[in-house]
Design a protein around this motif. Structure first.
Motif, PDB file in Angstrom:
ATOM      1  N   LYS A  45      -1.917  13.848  -8.000  1.00  0.00           N
ATOM      2  CA  LYS A  45      -0.917  14.563  -7.454  1.00  0.00           C
ATOM      3  C   LYS A  45       0.151  13.688  -6.685  1.00  0.00           C
ATOM      4  O   LYS A  45      -0.114  12.571  -6.140  1.00  0.00           O
ATOM      5  CB  LYS A  45      -1.546  15.401  -6.179  1.00  0.00           C
ATOM      6  CG  LYS A  45      -0.696  16.144  -5.355  1.00  0.00           C
ATOM      7  CD  LYS A  45      -1.220  16.907  -4.048  1.00  0.00           C
ATOM      8  CE  LYS A  45      -1.938  18.115  -4.654  1.00  0.00           C
ATOM      9  NZ  LYS A  45      -2.294  18.938  -3.546  1.00  0.00           N
ATOM     10  N   THR A  46       1.436  13.922  -7.082  1.00  0.00           N
ATOM     11  CA  THR A  46       2.325  12.858  -6.320  1.00  0.00           C
ATOM     12  C   THR A  46       2.702  13.225  -4.972  1.00  0.00           C
ATOM     13  O   THR A  46       3.054  14.542  -4.451  1.00  0.00           O
ATOM     14  CB  THR A  46       3.686  13.327  -7.291  1.00  0.00           C
ATOM     15  OG1 THR A  46       3.446  12.842  -8.651  1.00  0.00           O
ATOM     16  CG2 THR A  46       5.028  12.225  -6.748  1.00  0.00           C
ATOM     17  N   ILE A  47       2.670  12.355  -4.115  1.00  0.00           N
ATOM     18  CA  ILE A  47       2.971  12.495  -2.691  1.00  0.00           C
ATOM     19  C   ILE A  47       4.096  11.701  -2.072  1.00  0.00           C
ATOM     20  O   ILE A  47       4.639  10.759  -2.876  1.00  0.00           O
ATOM     21  CB  ILE A  47       1.610  12.515  -1.674  1.00  0.00           C
ATOM     22  CG1 ILE A  47       1.095  10.836  -2.040  1.00  0.00           C
ATOM     23  CG2 ILE A  47       0.746  13.330  -2.175  1.00  0.00           C
ATOM     24  CD1 ILE A  47      -0.024  10.595  -0.942  1.00  0.00           C
ATOM     25  N   GLY A  48       4.566  11.637  -1.056  1.00  0.00           N
ATOM     26  CA  GLY A  48       5.526  10.773  -0.435  1.00  0.00           C
ATOM     27  C   GLY A  48       6.663  11.260   0.426  1.00  0.00           C
ATOM     28  O   GLY A  48       6.756  10.864   1.518  1.00  0.00           O
ATOM     29  N   ALA A  49       7.178  12.749  -0.155  1.00  0.00           N
ATOM     30  CA  ALA A  49       8.136  13.409   0.861  1.00  0.00           C
ATOM     31  C   ALA A  49       7.479  13.384   2.154  1.00  0.00           C
ATOM     32  O   ALA A  49       8.150  13.324   3.308  1.00  0.00           O
ATOM     33  CB  ALA A  49       8.384  14.539   0.214  1.00  0.00           C
ATOM     34  N   LYS A  88      -1.523   4.746  -5.810  1.00  0.00           N
ATOM     35  CA  LYS A  88      -0.940   4.028  -6.188  1.00  0.00           C
ATOM     36  C   LYS A  88       0.451   4.276  -6.423  1.00  0.00           C
ATOM     37  O   LYS A  88       0.969   5.709  -6.134  1.00  0.00           O
ATOM     38  CB  LYS A  88      -1.328   3.605  -7.704  1.00  0.00           C
ATOM     39  CG  LYS A  88      -1.270   4.714  -8.629  1.00  0.00           C
ATOM     40  CD  LYS A  88      -2.165   4.793  -9.935  1.00  0.00           C
ATOM     41  CE  LYS A  88      -1.836   3.685 -10.764  1.00  0.00           C
ATOM     42  NZ  LYS A  88      -2.428   3.727 -11.937  1.00  0.00           N
ATOM     43  N   THR A  89       1.343   3.154  -6.507  1.00  0.00           N
ATOM     44  CA  THR A  89       2.810   3.620  -6.483  1.00  0.00           C
ATOM     45  C   THR A  89       3.050   4.323  -8.040  1.00  0.00           C
ATOM     46  O   THR A  89       2.804   3.633  -8.842  1.00  0.00           O
ATOM     47  CB  THR A  89       3.718   2.376  -6.221  1.00  0.00           C
ATOM     48  OG1 THR A  89       3.298   1.346  -7.442  1.00  0.00           O
ATOM     49  CG2 THR A  89       3.603   1.891  -4.761  1.00  0.00           C
ATOM     50  N   ALA A  90       4.091   5.136  -7.914  1.00  0.00           N
ATOM     51  CA  ALA A  90       4.524   5.853  -9.020  1.00  0.00           C
ATOM     52  C   ALA A  90       5.199   4.906  -9.987  1.00  0.00           C
ATOM     53  O   ALA A  90       5.086   4.881 -11.237  1.00  0.00           O
ATOM     54  CB  ALA A  90       5.490   6.948  -8.933  1.00  0.00           C
ATOM     55  N   ASN A  91       5.904   3.979  -9.410  1.00  0.00           N
ATOM     56  CA  ASN A  91       6.634   2.791  -9.926  1.00  0.00           C
ATOM     57  C   ASN A  91       5.723   1.585 -10.039  1.00  0.00           C
ATOM     58  O   ASN A  91       5.714   1.144  -8.760  1.00  0.00           O
ATOM     59  CB  ASN A  91       8.199   2.794  -9.438  1.00  0.00           C
ATOM     60  CG  ASN A  91       8.723   1.624 -10.279  1.00  0.00           C
ATOM     61  OD1 ASN A  91       8.223   1.109 -10.956  1.00  0.00           O
ATOM     62  ND2 ASN A  91      10.086   1.647 -10.042  1.00  0.00           N
ATOM     63  N   GLN A  92       5.205   1.191 -10.815  1.00  0.00           N
ATOM     64  CA  GLN A  92       4.526  -0.009 -10.895  1.00  0.00           C
ATOM     65  C   GLN A  92       5.124  -1.342 -10.317  1.00  0.00           C
ATOM     66  O   GLN A  92       4.473  -2.144  -9.988  1.00  0.00           O
ATOM     67  CB  GLN A  92       3.832  -0.376 -12.236  1.00  0.00           C
ATOM     68  CG  GLN A  92       2.966   0.925 -12.758  1.00  0.00           C
ATOM     69  CD  GLN A  92       1.519   1.070 -11.490  1.00  0.00           C
ATOM     70  OE1 GLN A  92       0.998   0.253 -11.535  1.00  0.00           O
ATOM     71  NE2 GLN A  92       1.573   2.320 -11.164  1.00  0.00           N
ATOM     72  N   PRO A  94       1.614 -11.280  -3.574  1.00  0.00           N
ATOM     73  CA  PRO A  94       2.518 -10.135  -3.386  1.00  0.00           C
ATOM     74  C   PRO A  94       1.983  -9.034  -3.150  1.00  0.00           C
ATOM     75  O   PRO A  94       0.764  -8.605  -3.056  1.00  0.00           O
ATOM     76  CB  PRO A  94       3.159 -10.010  -4.809  1.00  0.00           C
ATOM     77  CG  PRO A  94       1.799 -10.538  -5.612  1.00  0.00           C
ATOM     78  CD  PRO A  94       1.245 -11.545  -4.847  1.00  0.00           C
ATOM     79  N   GLY A  95       2.498  -7.779  -2.636  1.00  0.00           N
ATOM     80  CA  GLY A  95       2.231  -6.490  -2.058  1.00  0.00           C
ATOM     81  C   GLY A  95       1.276  -6.066  -3.218  1.00  0.00           C
ATOM     82  O   GLY A  95       1.438  -5.998  -4.198  1.00  0.00           O
ATOM     83  N   LYS A  96       0.453  -5.236  -2.758  1.00  0.00           N
ATOM     84  CA  LYS A  96      -0.436  -4.543  -3.464  1.00  0.00           C
ATOM     85  C   LYS A  96       0.371  -2.919  -3.734  1.00  0.00           C
ATOM     86  O   LYS A  96       1.221  -2.338  -3.267  1.00  0.00           O
ATOM     87  CB  LYS A  96      -1.532  -4.088  -2.799  1.00  0.00           C
ATOM     88  CG  LYS A  96      -2.598  -5.321  -2.381  1.00  0.00           C
ATOM     89  CD  LYS A  96      -3.911  -4.908  -1.656  1.00  0.00           C
ATOM     90  CE  LYS A  96      -4.864  -4.260  -2.748  1.00  0.00           C
ATOM     91  NZ  LYS A  96      -6.173  -4.114  -2.279  1.00  0.00           N
ATOM     92  N   ASN A  97      -0.221  -2.617  -4.994  1.00  0.00           N
ATOM     93  CA  ASN A  97       0.394  -1.470  -5.673  1.00  0.00           C
ATOM     94  C   ASN A  97      -0.672  -0.221  -5.980  1.00  0.00           C
ATOM     95  O   ASN A  97      -0.588   0.431  -6.312  1.00  0.00           O
ATOM     96  CB  ASN A  97       1.193  -1.583  -6.793  1.00  0.00           C
ATOM     97  CG  ASN A  97       0.565  -2.124  -8.040  1.00  0.00           C
ATOM     98  OD1 ASN A  97      -0.936  -2.446  -7.926  1.00  0.00           O
ATOM     99  ND2 ASN A  97       1.356  -2.388  -9.113  1.00  0.00           N
ATOM    100  N   LEU A  98      -2.096  -0.593  -5.385  1.00  0.00           N
ATOM    101  CA  LEU A  98      -3.251   0.199  -5.817  1.00  0.00           C
ATOM    102  C   LEU A  98      -4.297  -0.020  -4.735  1.00  0.00           C
ATOM    103  O   LEU A  98      -4.506  -1.324  -4.154  1.00  0.00           O
ATOM    104  CB  LEU A  98      -3.607  -0.267  -7.149  1.00  0.00           C
ATOM    105  CG  LEU A  98      -5.343   0.549  -7.350  1.00  0.00           C
ATOM    106  CD1 LEU A  98      -4.742   2.018  -7.573  1.00  0.00           C
ATOM    107  CD2 LEU A  98      -5.802  -0.032  -8.701  1.00  0.00           C
TER     108      LEU A  98
END
Length: 391
Positions: free
Chosen positions: A288-292, A322-326, A357-361
C-alpha cells in the motif's frame, strides 16, 4: 534353507481347525481349489498366533481371508496388520519344495509368508518370508529367515510414521494458506495491491528450447552463491510455461523445504505463487502506498506485507517500509512499529539520524497464529498512521 531353530513351530488348535472348516464350507470351494485353501487358511491362523507372541496387532474382520465368497474367485490368504499392510500366507506340506503365489496377491502386500503344515494339521512351522513375489515359484531355499518379517514390519511402521508427519505438515500448510487467501481477498478491497518478491534481475534470458527448464534447474543445483541461486529462481518464474509447471513447482518446493537462507526461501515461495497461486507453500505479498497522511511532500512510501504458510499452521510474516523511489532515503526518525490489537508493543525498527547513507528500507519479521489481529504503525516526525491487520 532355514533350519529348525530358525523355523519356529506353532501349535494349531481345534478352534483353528473349526474356524477353517466353517470358512471352506461357506466358500463353496471344491477340488483343487479346496485342497489349497485349507493349508493356506491354517497358515493364516499360525501366523496370527506367532504375531500374538510379539503383541503385533492384526485385524481379522478386514482381512480378505475371512470373506468366504472371495475364495471362489481368488486365491488369497492374507492377514491385515492394523495400519501397516497385508501379510499373504501360504501353507505347504513337508514334502512340498516350492510354493506359488497367485497374481491377485502380487501387489498391495507387506510381505509373503510360508508355513509348513504337518499331516494331521496340528502344527505349523514358519519357514520364512519374502518381500515380493512374481510368477516364478518360490523354493524353500529362496525364503528369508522368519526374523526378516520383523524388518518388514519395522519398515512399514516407519513409513506410517513418516506419512503421518507428512500429513500433519500438509494439513498445517493448507490451514495457514487458507487464512492467507482469505486475508488477500479482504485486503485488496482496502487499497492493498499485489506486489512482486523480485528484488533482483533474472540470471539470464535464454532462448526457449525443449530443455530450457532442465538447463536452468541444472544451473540451480550447481550455483556457486546464494545470489546466483536467487537470480535463477527468478528466471524460472519468468520463462516457465504451462507444460513446465509440474517440474518447476517440484523444484521450488524442494528449495523451500531445504534451503537455510530465508531470502531464498521467500523468493522461491513468491515465485511459486506466480505459477500456482493456490499452492499451500506459496507466499504472497501486498503493498500500500502511503505518504500523503504523513506530510512527506514528494516522498512516497510503500508499506508491504508478505505472508508465507508454515508447516505448524502458523504464518511467517515480513513487514517492510520502503521508499517508492529507490534513490530516495527514508526521513530520519522514521519508525516502523508492530503492535498487538490492544496496542501492546511487539517490535520496532527506526532510521536513526547518524545513518549514512540514509536507509531506504525498514523490515520486521514475525510469526503469526491464524486468527491473530495486530497493528502496524508508521511514524515520521510527529505524524503517524496505523494499519489494522486481521488474519
Amino acid at each position: 534353507m532355514n533350519n529348525l531353530v530358525q523355523s519356529p513351530s506353532i501349535p494349531l488348535t481345534l478352534q483353528d481347525r473349526q474356524w477353517v472348516q466353517r470358512l471352506v464350507v461357506q466358500s463353496g470351494c471344491q477340488g483343487e481349489k479346496l485342497r489349497r485353501l485349507i493349508p493356506n487358511l491354517l497358515a493364516v491362523r499360525a501366523i496370527a498366533h506367532w504375531l500374538d507372541i510379539y503383541d503385533i496387532a492384526y485385524d481379522w474382520s478386514s482381512s480378505y481371508s475371512t470373506q468366504p465368497l472371495l475364495h471362489l474367485g481368488e486365491e488369497v490368504a492374507d492377514l491385515l496388520l492394523s495400519g501397516l499392510g497385508r501379510l499373504e500366507c501360504r501353507g505347504i506340506s513337508p514334502q512340498q519344495q516350492t510354493v506359488q503365489f497367485s497374481p491377485e496377491s502380487w501387489s498391495d502386500r507387506l510381505g509373503y509368508v510360508v508355513v509348513e503344515i504337518n499331516a494331521d494339521l496340528t502344527t505349523g512351522r514358519l519357514l520364512g518370508c519374502v518381500e515380493q513375489v512374481s510368477a516364478a515359484p518360490l523354493t524353500k531355499e529362496m525364503l528369508q529367515p522368519p526374523d526378516f518379517l520383523f524388518g518388514l514390519i519395522a519398515q512399514a511402521e516407519l513409513q506410517k510414521a513418516q506419512s503421518s508427519v507428512a500429513n500433519t505438515i500438509e494439513n498445517g500448510l493448507r490451514t495457514a494458506a487458507s487464512v492467507i487467501h482469505q486475508w488477500l481477498t479482504t485486503a485488496q478491497e482496502q487499497a492493498w495491491q499485489m506486489a512482486e518478491f523480485y528484488l533482483l534481475e533474472p540470471s539470464f534470458s535464454p532462448v526457449r528450447s525443449a530443455n530450457t527448464i532442465e538447463r536452468i534447474i541444472d544451473k540451480l543445483h550447481s550455483a556457486g552463491s546464494e545470489a546466483a541461486r536467487q537470480r535463477l529462481i527468478i528466471t524460472l518464474g519468468e520463462v516457465v510455461k504451462p507444460e513446465d509447471a509440474a517440474s518447476v513447482v517440484r523444484e521450488l518446493t524442494q528449495i523451500i523445504d531445504q534451503t537455510g537462507d530465508e531470502d531464498t526461501r521467500w523468493l522461491a515461495a513468491g515465485t511459486l505463487a506466480r505459477i500456482e497461486p493456490r499452492h499451500p507453500q506459496a507466499a504472497h505479498r501486498l503493498q500500500k502506498t502511503i505518504g500523503a497522511e504523513l506530510n512527506l511532500a514528494d516522498t512516497a512510501l510503500n508499506l508491504l506485507i508478505a505472508l508465507m504458510p508454515a508447516p505448524d499452521q502458523t504464518i511467517n510474516g515480513s513487514i517492510e517500509l520502503k521508499t517508492a523511489n529507490q534513490q530516495q532515503s527514508l526521513p530520519p526518525g522514521t519508525r516502523l512499529t508492530l503492535l498487538s490489537a490492544e496496542n501492546e508493543f511487539i517490535d520496532e525498527i527506526a532510521v536513526t539520524g547518524d545513518q549514512t547513507p540514509g536507509k531506504n528500507l525498514l523490515k520486521i519479521g514475525l510469526t503469526i497464529d491464524p486468527g491473530t489481529n495486530f497493528r502496524i504503525r508508521v511514524t515520521v516526525g510527529g505524524e503517524s498512521i496505523t494499519e489494522d491487520i486481521q488474519l
